[in-house]
Design a protein around this motif. Structure first.
Motif, mmCIF file in Angstrom:
data_model
loop_
_atom_site.group_PDB
_atom_site.id
_atom_site.type_symbol
_atom_site.label_atom_id
_atom_site.label_comp_id
_atom_site.label_asym_id
_atom_site.label_seq_id
_atom_site.Cartn_x
_atom_site.Cartn_y
_atom_site.Cartn_z
ATOM 1 N N PRO A 270 0.822 -1.200 0.000
ATOM 2 C CA PRO A 270 0.000 0.000 0.000
ATOM 3 C C PRO A 270 0.858 1.253 0.000
ATOM 4 O O PRO A 270 2.064 1.217 0.292
ATOM 5 C CB PRO A 270 -0.782 -0.122 1.318
ATOM 6 N N SER A 271 0.232 2.390 -0.303
ATOM 7 C CA SER A 271 0.959 3.664 -0.353
ATOM 8 C C SER A 271 1.591 4.010 0.983
ATOM 9 O O SER A 271 2.637 4.662 1.040
ATOM 10 C CB SER A 271 0.015 4.788 -0.792
ATOM 11 N N ARG A 272 0.951 3.595 2.079
ATOM 12 C CA ARG A 272 1.499 3.859 3.420
ATOM 13 C C ARG A 272 2.942 3.395 3.539
ATOM 14 O O ARG A 272 3.775 4.056 4.184
ATOM 15 C CB ARG A 272 0.618 3.161 4.455
ATOM 16 N N ASN A 273 3.247 2.239 2.930
ATOM 17 C CA ASN A 273 4.588 1.671 3.054
ATOM 18 C C ASN A 273 5.648 2.497 2.342
ATOM 19 O O ASN A 273 6.838 2.282 2.544
ATOM 20 C CB ASN A 273 4.606 0.239 2.514
ATOM 21 N N MET A 274 5.216 3.434 1.505
ATOM 22 C CA MET A 274 6.153 4.296 0.795
ATOM 23 C C MET A 274 6.653 5.434 1.683
ATOM 24 O O MET A 274 7.730 5.991 1.445
ATOM 25 C CB MET A 274 5.432 4.893 -0.430
ATOM 26 N N ASN B 135 -5.357 4.401 0.822
ATOM 27 C CA ASN B 135 -4.723 4.808 -0.438
ATOM 28 C C ASN B 135 -5.426 6.030 -1.020
ATOM 29 O O ASN B 135 -4.786 6.941 -1.548
ATOM 30 C CB ASN B 135 -4.773 3.657 -1.445
ATOM 31 N N HIS B 136 -6.754 6.032 -0.938
ATOM 32 C CA HIS B 136 -7.515 7.174 -1.455
ATOM 33 C C HIS B 136 -7.188 8.442 -0.666
ATOM 34 O O HIS B 136 -6.984 9.518 -1.241
ATOM 35 C CB HIS B 136 -9.015 6.885 -1.380
ATOM 36 N N THR B 137 -7.115 8.330 0.664
ATOM 37 C CA THR B 137 -6.772 9.485 1.490
ATOM 38 C C THR B 137 -5.401 10.036 1.118
ATOM 39 O O THR B 137 -5.222 11.249 0.963
ATOM 40 C CB THR B 137 -6.781 9.093 2.982
ATOM 41 N N ILE C 171 4.726 5.412 -7.727
ATOM 42 C CA ILE C 171 3.349 4.941 -7.565
ATOM 43 C C ILE C 171 2.705 4.960 -8.941
ATOM 44 O O ILE C 171 2.661 6.003 -9.604
ATOM 45 C CB ILE C 171 2.558 5.824 -6.579
ATOM 46 N N ILE C 172 2.198 3.813 -9.373
ATOM 47 C CA ILE C 172 1.785 3.655 -10.761
ATOM 48 C C ILE C 172 0.540 2.779 -10.839
ATOM 49 O O ILE C 172 0.337 1.877 -10.011
ATOM 50 C CB ILE C 172 2.954 3.053 -11.593
ATOM 51 N N ASN C 173 -0.302 3.033 -11.825
ATOM 52 C CA ASN C 173 -1.482 2.210 -12.047
ATOM 53 C C ASN C 173 -1.050 0.823 -12.535
ATOM 54 O O ASN C 173 -0.132 0.714 -13.359
ATOM 55 C CB ASN C 173 -2.390 2.878 -13.080
ATOM 56 N N PRO C 174 -1.696 -0.255 -12.067
ATOM 57 C CA PRO C 174 -1.316 -1.597 -12.531
ATOM 58 C C PRO C 174 -1.342 -1.738 -14.048
ATOM 59 O O PRO C 174 -0.499 -2.454 -14.615
ATOM 60 C CB PRO C 174 -2.348 -2.509 -11.870
ATOM 61 N N THR D 76 -1.291 0.796 -7.743
ATOM 62 C CA THR D 76 -2.627 1.077 -7.228
ATOM 63 C C THR D 76 -3.506 1.676 -8.315
ATOM 64 O O THR D 76 -3.029 2.476 -9.136
ATOM 65 C CB THR D 76 -2.587 2.026 -6.016
ATOM 66 N N ARG D 77 -4.790 1.308 -8.298
ATOM 67 C CA ARG D 77 -5.777 1.849 -9.239
ATOM 68 C C ARG D 77 -6.021 3.327 -9.026
ATOM 69 O O ARG D 77 -6.596 4.000 -9.892
ATOM 70 C CB ARG D 77 -7.107 1.127 -9.047
ATOM 71 N N LEU D 78 -5.603 3.853 -7.879
ATOM 72 C CA LEU D 78 -5.963 5.219 -7.508
ATOM 73 C C LEU D 78 -5.074 6.277 -8.152
ATOM 74 O O LEU D 78 -5.304 7.478 -7.972
ATOM 75 C CB LEU D 78 -5.962 5.353 -5.982
ATOM 76 N N VAL D 79 -4.071 5.848 -8.895
ATOM 77 C CA VAL D 79 -3.343 6.744 -9.801
ATOM 78 C C VAL D 79 -3.929 6.537 -11.191
ATOM 79 O O VAL D 79 -4.058 5.401 -11.648
ATOM 80 C CB VAL D 79 -1.832 6.449 -9.793
#
Length: 292
Positions: free
Chosen positions: A62-66, A151-153, A198-201, A227-230
């Motif tokens: 997840p983005s948190r781990n970045m 991730n959205h936040t 961070i990139i879309n799959p 992540t789909r959120l990009v």
């Protein structure tokens, strides 16, 4: 020097191993449910998305781990430092032709209000009668849903990275043949290191199947989050290790609640999970939203 990607993964693996010795969020909730039934609400003194483990042979982080996480419960603070680029009317700064960051301005700002991240699940009828399955459902469905909401936040919500106008936008691949590599170069020209992507799959697999860029980037020490959120066709490149922070309340809650209208397709027993956090960028000149 960039932090080797294997070091990042080893660190995450060590954290995951330590968490396996602790009772999971689902286990704690089921224990409380045995006493309080459908009035159960459990407060945790951790952020439960940080407890999320994966049994996948191919993890997806997840983005948190970045981000560098600041637990405000454990380490309270009121302010943070950040920089901004030079203004057009600034006087010349010695050495800024070679060291661009020398012309930056320094700032001290209050930590902005933390944002609530919420996730809902509908509990399958009578699942609560099986404590093991009920705990697994919380751990691997509710907490996973909460990680998606997180991730959205971090990326798209109020105060998310994609809504920050101070981040650079880059569309020209320059001599590198890739905007991702061009952005990595721009970050290093600012005296930092691009350690995250961070990139879309859809773009990750397109690039993975058409050449060696994704493998080369990862082998060069860049930690990749899919992540789909990009939005497809874009990515975020930056110095996540030194240039951004995730302020975290260091607490969470899970409880039965009435969901807002439109949350589910049919009525049923619902669980809500909440955490509180906010991302800030210390070095906006070391981040780019790139067009692929």
């Amino acid at each position: 020097m960039p932090q080797p990607i294997d070091t990042v993964k080893r660190t995450i693996a060590e954290v995951v191993a330590a968490r396996k010795t602790q009772m999971s969020p689902g286990g704690l909730f089921v224990e409380a449910f045995a006493k309080d039934g459908f009035g159960t609400s459990v407060d945790y003194d951790v952020t439960i998305t940080d407890s999320l483990t994966s049994s996948r042979r191919k993890p997806r982080y997840p983005s948190r781990n970045m981000l560098k996480v600041v637990n405000l419960s454990a380490d309270p603070q009121d302010f943070y430092w950040h920089e901004s680029p030079p203004r057009p009317d600034d006087p010349a700064v010695d050495g800024a032709d070679l060291r661009r960051e020398a012309a930056n301005h320094f700032h001290r700002s209050p930590i902005p209000p933390l944002l609530t991240t919420t996730a809902w699940v509908q509990v399958p009828d009578t699942l609560w009668e099986d404590p093991v399955s009920f705990a697994q459902f919380i751990d691997y469905r509710l907490v996973v849903r909460l990680a998606t909401a997180e991730n959205h936040t971090i990326l798209r919500g109020e105060g998310g990275l994609l809504g920050m106008p101070e981040l650079g936008r880059l569309t020209d691949p320059g001599p590198f043949g890739s905007t991702i590599l061009s952005a990595c170069n721009e970050v290093e020209q600012m005296g930092s290191t691009a350690d995250g992507l961070i990139i879309n799959p859809a773009d990750y697999y397109r690039l993975l199947g058409s050449g060696t860029l994704m493998r080369d980037v990862e082998d060069n020490g860049v930690f990749i989050v899919r992540t789909r959120l990009v939005d497809p066709g874009t990515a975020i490149v930056g110095d996540f290790g030194h240039g951004a922070l995730l302020f975290d309340a260091g607490r969470s809650t899970i409880g039965f609640a009435e969901p807002p209208p439109g949350t589910f397709a049919e009525p049923g027993v619902a669980l809500r999970a909440e955490i509180w956090e906010r991302v800030v960028v210390n070095l906006p000149t070391c981040f780019f939203v790139v067009t692929l």
